[in-house]
Write a protein that holds these residues in place. Structure first.
Motif, short mmCIF file in Angstrom:
data_model
loop_
_atom_site.label_atom_id
_atom_site.label_comp_id
_atom_site.label_asym_id
_atom_site.label_seq_id
_atom_site.Cartn_x
_atom_site.Cartn_y
_atom_site.Cartn_z
N TRP A 1 -1.67 0.76 8.82
CA TRP A 1 -1.93 -0.01 9.96
C TRP A 1 -1.60 0.44 11.41
CZ3 TRP A 1 0.79 -3.68 13.24
CH2 TRP A 1 -0.24 -4.42 14.16
N GLU A 2 -0.27 1.16 11.25
CA GLU A 2 0.59 1.81 12.41
C GLU A 2 0.42 3.29 12.22
OE1 GLU A 2 4.74 0.67 11.96
OE2 GLU A 2 4.10 -1.33 12.65
N LEU A 3 -0.35 3.83 11.38
CA LEU A 3 -0.76 5.15 11.31
C LEU A 3 -1.17 5.92 12.69
CD1 LEU A 3 -0.06 7.70 9.42
CD2 LEU A 3 -2.27 7.52 8.54
N LEU B 1 -2.67 -1.69 18.76
CA LEU B 1 -2.17 -2.42 17.72
C LEU B 1 -1.57 -3.60 18.26
CD1 LEU B 1 0.31 0.41 16.12
CD2 LEU B 1 -1.78 -0.63 15.39
N THR B 2 -1.17 -3.64 19.50
CA THR B 2 -0.78 -5.13 20.09
C THR B 2 -1.89 -6.15 20.19
OG1 THR B 2 0.59 -3.99 21.27
CG2 THR B 2 0.25 -6.38 21.85
N ALA C 1 -4.95 -10.57 17.82
CA ALA C 1 -6.27 -11.00 17.13
C ALA C 1 -6.03 -11.51 15.88
CB ALA C 1 -7.33 -9.95 17.30
N ALA C 2 -5.02 -10.86 15.11
CA ALA C 2 -5.00 -11.47 13.62
C ALA C 2 -4.00 -12.53 13.71
CB ALA C 2 -4.11 -10.21 12.96
N ALA D 1 -4.65 -16.72 21.69
CA ALA D 1 -5.56 -16.37 22.95
C ALA D 1 -5.05 -15.21 23.85
CB ALA D 1 -5.91 -17.52 23.75
N GLY D 2 -6.00 -14.33 24.22
CA GLY D 2 -5.22 -13.51 25.15
C GLY D 2 -4.94 -12.25 24.45
N GLY D 3 -4.71 -11.25 25.18
CA GLY D 3 -4.36 -9.79 24.56
C GLY D 3 -3.59 -9.11 25.51
N ALA D 4 -3.04 -7.94 25.28
CA ALA D 4 -2.39 -7.04 25.94
C ALA D 4 -3.32 -6.14 26.94
CB ALA D 4 -1.45 -5.92 25.16
N ALA D 5 -4.38 -6.09 26.60
CA ALA D 5 -5.41 -5.38 27.57
C ALA D 5 -6.70 -5.67 27.34
CB ALA D 5 -5.27 -3.84 27.51
#
Length: 90
Positions: free
Chosen positions: A30-32, A75-76, A81-82, A86-90
């Motif tokens: 996932w972090e690759l 990733l953030t 979302a996972a 609500a909301g996100g980093a961008a």
């Protein structure tokens, strides 16, 4: 002649639990994209350690930094979302 033998068990005795768990492998996968972006940035920075960066070097470093930031943002947002927030980093 005396033989030299360890008087104690090995520091890390071999066991079946030394293999990475599926969850750990999934986290790495996932972090690759971020890991690869950070490797590109590190490679660009190492290239100019022993010389003055040229204009091309500076562009390569800026591009690599933007790639790292974009991967972190993605990733953030995926983590948010996972988690169902609500909301996100961008």
């Amino acid at each position: 002649m005396k033989s030299i033998v360890a008087l104690q068990d090995a520091v890390t005795p071999w066991s079946d639990g030394l293999e990475p768990l599926d969850a750990e492998l999934d986290a790495i996968e996932w972090e690759l994209p971020l890991i690869l972006a950070e490797v590109d940035l590190l490679d660009a920075e190492i290239t100019v350690l022993d010389r003055t960066p040229s204009e091309v070097d500076e562009r390569r470093i800026r591009r690599a930094r933007r790639k790292v930031l974009a991967a972190r943002r993605d990733l953030t947002n995926q983590a948010v979302a996972a988690a169902g927030m609500a909301g996100g980093a961008a």
